[in-house]
Write a protein that holds these residues in place. Structure first.
Motif, PDB file in Angstrom:
ATOM      1  N   GLU A 108      -1.196 -10.428 -12.006  1.00 32.99           N
ATOM      2  CA  GLU A 108      -0.715 -11.416 -11.054  1.00 32.99           C
ATOM      3  C   GLU A 108      -1.264 -12.745 -11.538  1.00 32.99           C
ATOM      4  O   GLU A 108      -2.489 -12.950 -11.529  1.00 32.99           O
ATOM      5  N   LEU A 146      -4.695  -6.532 -12.570  1.00 32.25           N
ATOM      6  CA  LEU A 146      -4.893  -5.794 -11.324  1.00 32.25           C
ATOM      7  C   LEU A 146      -4.813  -4.285 -11.491  1.00 32.25           C
ATOM      8  O   LEU A 146      -5.392  -3.551 -10.695  1.00 32.25           O
ATOM      9  N   SER A 177     -11.288  -4.895  -6.764  1.00 26.68           N
ATOM     10  CA  SER A 177     -11.010  -6.020  -5.864  1.00 26.68           C
ATOM     11  C   SER A 177      -9.564  -6.032  -5.369  1.00 26.68           C
ATOM     12  O   SER A 177      -9.251  -6.745  -4.411  1.00 26.68           O
ATOM     13  N   ALA A 178      -8.694  -5.252  -5.978  1.00 33.32           N
ATOM     14  CA  ALA A 178      -7.277  -5.241  -5.612  1.00 33.32           C
ATOM     15  C   ALA A 178      -6.864  -3.981  -4.854  1.00 33.32           C
ATOM     16  O   ALA A 178      -5.699  -3.838  -4.482  1.00 33.32           O
ATOM     17  N   ARG A 179      -7.781  -3.076  -4.623  1.00 40.02           N
ATOM     18  CA  ARG A 179      -7.436  -1.813  -3.965  1.00 40.02           C
ATOM     19  C   ARG A 179      -7.109  -2.019  -2.494  1.00 40.02           C
ATOM     20  O   ARG A 179      -7.605  -2.927  -1.851  1.00 40.02           O
ATOM     21  N   GLY A 180      -6.236  -1.159  -1.998  1.00 40.04           N
ATOM     22  CA  GLY A 180      -5.843  -1.220  -0.606  1.00 40.04           C
ATOM     23  C   GLY A 180      -4.774  -2.258  -0.308  1.00 40.04           C
ATOM     24  O   GLY A 180      -4.483  -2.531   0.852  1.00 40.04           O
ATOM     25  N   ARG A 181      -4.160  -2.815  -1.334  1.00 37.96           N
ATOM     26  CA  ARG A 181      -3.138  -3.863  -1.161  1.00 37.96           C
ATOM     27  C   ARG A 181      -1.765  -3.427  -1.676  1.00 37.96           C
ATOM     28  O   ARG A 181      -0.883  -4.260  -1.831  1.00 37.96           O
ATOM     29  N   GLY A 182      -1.588  -2.152  -2.012  1.00 43.53           N
ATOM     30  CA  GLY A 182      -0.300  -1.685  -2.517  1.00 43.53           C
ATOM     31  C   GLY A 182      -0.121  -1.889  -4.014  1.00 43.53           C
ATOM     32  O   GLY A 182       0.969  -1.668  -4.541  1.00 43.53           O
ATOM     33  N   ILE A 183      -1.172  -2.288  -4.701  1.00 40.53           N
ATOM     34  CA  ILE A 183      -1.101  -2.525  -6.143  1.00 40.53           C
ATOM     35  C   ILE A 183      -0.826  -1.216  -6.889  1.00 40.53           C
ATOM     36  O   ILE A 183      -0.036  -1.181  -7.831  1.00 40.53           O
ATOM     37  N   GLU A 232       2.806  -0.398  -6.635  1.00 40.31           N
ATOM     38  CA  GLU A 232       3.589  -1.284  -7.510  1.00 40.31           C
ATOM     39  C   GLU A 232       3.462  -0.849  -8.966  1.00 40.31           C
ATOM     40  O   GLU A 232       4.441  -0.815  -9.715  1.00 40.31           O
ATOM     41  N   ALA A 278       0.192   3.815   1.575  1.00 39.30           N
ATOM     42  CA  ALA A 278      -0.825   2.932   0.996  1.00 39.30           C
ATOM     43  C   ALA A 278      -1.465   3.620  -0.201  1.00 39.30           C
ATOM     44  O   ALA A 278      -1.654   4.833  -0.202  1.00 39.30           O
TER      45      ALA A 278
END
Length: 168
Positions: A56, A61, A85-91, A94, A166
């Motif tokens: 991003e 990520l 740091s990017a976990r739990g955001r749908g990464i 994706e 998730a």
């Protein structure tokens, strides 16, 4: 977000994403913690390995690989991990969707992945991305030479996606 071919300049970054020895083992089956960057760099030497980084802007990520097997006419998604740091955001979702699309673009007949049986979050994510467990007899055959009885999953097919849960 953009899925790009992996360059080894990011090997140290990806190698530091597992936060424990247990996470290293579930991610790639290795025992070293922290994982040496050279291990990640060396994975890129495989002739049939296509590694990718989800970014991003300039921030990496997620990381994942496609293992192409022309003889078996299949692709396996492997070594999928998301930056802490990017976990739990749908990464993760994706990343899996992007890798799956690339896998189908290769023209191989099947797309598989194996998951450590204790990685519940990943299993929910992958099932939500259209992956279903393979037949128990086939899983047992594939696990015969493995250090762990992995959960083996097969993608339902191009364009077949269930609503995503998730992901880590």
């Amino acid at each position: 977000m953009d899925l790009q071919p992996f360059v080894t300049a990011y090997a140290a970054t990806v190698a530091c994403w597992p936060t424990s020895s247990r996470e290293v083992a579930m991610w790639c089956g290795r025992q070293e913690f922290p994982l040496p960057a050279q291990v990640v760099a060396d994975w890129q030497r495989g002739e049939d390995v296509r590694a990718h980084l989800l970014v991003e802007g300039r921030d990496p990520l997620g990381y994942g690989e496609l293992w192409l097997d022309a003889e078996e006419d299949e692709v396996e998604l492997a070594r999928i991990i998301v930056a802490p740091s990017a976990r739990g955001r749908g990464i993760g979702r994706e990343l899996v969707r992007g890798l799956t699309a690339l896998a189908w673009e290769t023209g191989h007949a099947n797309v598989f992945m194996r998951v450590h049986p204790d990685n519940d979050r990943a299993l929910r994510c992958y099932r939500g991305a259209g992956y279903l467990p393979v037949d128990a007899h086939l899983a047992a055959e594939w696990n015969a030479a493995q250090p762990v009885d992995y959960t083996w999953l097969r993608h339902a097919g191009p364009g077949d996606h269930l609503p995503p849960p998730a992901c880590p």
